[in-house]
Scaffold this motif. Structure first.
Motif, PDB file in Angstrom:
ATOM      1  N   UNK A 287       0.822  -1.207   0.000  1.00 17.71           N
ATOM      2  CA  UNK A 287       0.000   0.000   0.000  1.00 17.71           C
ATOM      3  C   UNK A 287       0.861   1.264   0.000  1.00 17.71           C
ATOM      4  N   UNK A 288       1.909   1.257   0.814  1.00 19.50           N
ATOM      5  CA  UNK A 288       2.834   2.394   0.837  1.00 19.50           C
ATOM      6  C   UNK A 288       3.522   2.545  -0.512  1.00 19.50           C
ATOM      7  N   UNK A 289       4.004   1.442  -1.053  1.00 16.67           N
ATOM      8  CA  UNK A 289       4.686   1.491  -2.352  1.00 16.67           C
ATOM      9  C   UNK A 289       3.787   2.072  -3.435  1.00 16.67           C
ATOM     10  N   UNK A 290       2.519   1.683  -3.449  1.00 18.00           N
ATOM     11  CA  UNK A 290       1.593   2.179  -4.468  1.00 18.00           C
ATOM     12  C   UNK A 290       1.379   3.688  -4.344  1.00 18.00           C
ATOM     13  N   UNK A 291       1.205   4.168  -3.123  1.00 20.56           N
ATOM     14  CA  UNK A 291       1.005   5.603  -2.914  1.00 20.56           C
ATOM     15  C   UNK A 291       2.269   6.397  -3.232  1.00 20.56           C
ATOM     16  N   UNK A 292       3.411   5.867  -2.879  1.00 19.13           N
ATOM     17  CA  UNK A 292       4.686   6.545  -3.164  1.00 19.13           C
ATOM     18  C   UNK A 292       4.944   6.564  -4.669  1.00 19.13           C
ATOM     19  N   UNK A 293       4.657   5.462  -5.350  1.00 18.70           N
ATOM     20  CA  UNK A 293       4.858   5.422  -6.802  1.00 18.70           C
ATOM     21  C   UNK A 293       3.944   6.435  -7.490  1.00 18.70           C
ATOM     22  N   UNK A 294       2.719   6.554  -7.037  1.00 23.78           N
ATOM     23  CA  UNK A 294       1.797   7.547  -7.603  1.00 23.78           C
ATOM     24  C   UNK A 294       2.353   8.957  -7.392  1.00 23.78           C
ATOM     25  N   UNK A 295       2.930   9.204  -6.215  1.00 28.38           N
ATOM     26  CA  UNK A 295       3.565  10.489  -5.926  1.00 28.38           C
ATOM     27  C   UNK A 295       4.677  10.771  -6.935  1.00 28.38           C
ATOM     28  N   UNK A 296       5.543   9.789  -7.165  1.00 32.51           N
ATOM     29  CA  UNK A 296       6.643   9.987  -8.109  1.00 32.51           C
ATOM     30  C   UNK A 296       6.123  10.233  -9.526  1.00 32.51           C
ATOM     31  N   UNK A 297       5.113   9.512  -9.936  1.00 35.15           N
ATOM     32  CA  UNK A 297       4.555   9.717 -11.270  1.00 35.15           C
ATOM     33  C   UNK A 297       4.024  11.139 -11.447  1.00 35.15           C
ATOM     34  N   UNK A 298       3.454  11.696 -10.406  1.00 35.34           N
ATOM     35  CA  UNK A 298       2.869  13.033 -10.486  1.00 35.34           C
ATOM     36  C   UNK A 298       3.884  14.148 -10.288  1.00 35.34           C
ATOM     37  N   UNK A 299       4.916  13.916  -9.470  1.00 34.34           N
ATOM     38  CA  UNK A 299       5.755  15.021  -9.010  1.00 34.34           C
ATOM     39  C   UNK A 299       7.240  14.914  -9.317  1.00 34.34           C
ATOM     40  N   UNK A 300       7.713  13.799  -9.878  1.00 28.85           N
ATOM     41  CA  UNK A 300       9.162  13.652  -9.998  1.00 28.85           C
ATOM     42  C   UNK A 300       9.814  14.720 -10.874  1.00 28.85           C
TER      43      UNK A 300
END
Length: 100
Positions: free
Chosen positions: A24-37
């Motif tokens: 669950x953490x990995x999914x939310x963090x990956x979504x963060x990177x996709x949006x903000x990296x």
């Protein structure tokens, strides 16, 4: 300096640091990177690093808004999650966060 964009090497290291034990953490963090990296700053990277010092369960509680940083029981976790940088990134990490 803290508003400078994170370079590619720093981004790569941060992505590696953000790997978690809970899916669950990995999914939310990956979504963060996709949006903000592409716009991630050095300051935001520091905030994300502060949040990565938390246990998986504490991090998930924060991401899902089950707890706020001041509600964490461990004083070091509370301190790490309460930095200005961590609070900014937490706002962006949480589901339903505004797009950049």
């Amino acid at each position: 300096m803290t508003h400078a964009l994170l370079d590619q090497r720093g981004l790569s290291k941060l992505r590696w640091r953000c790997r978690r034990g809970l899916l669950e953490n990995d999914l939310l963090i990956e979504k963060f990177f996709l949006r903000h990296e592409a716009t991630l700053t050095v300051s935001q990277a520091k905030g994300l690093d502060d949040l990565m010092a938390l246990s998986d369960n504490d991090l998930l509680d924060l991401l899902l808004r089950r707890k706020e940083p001041e509600q964490l029981s461990d004083s070091l976790a509370k301190e790490s999650a309460s930095t200005t940088e961590a609070l900014e990134v937490l706002r962006l990490l949480r589901p339903g966060a505004p797009a950049p």
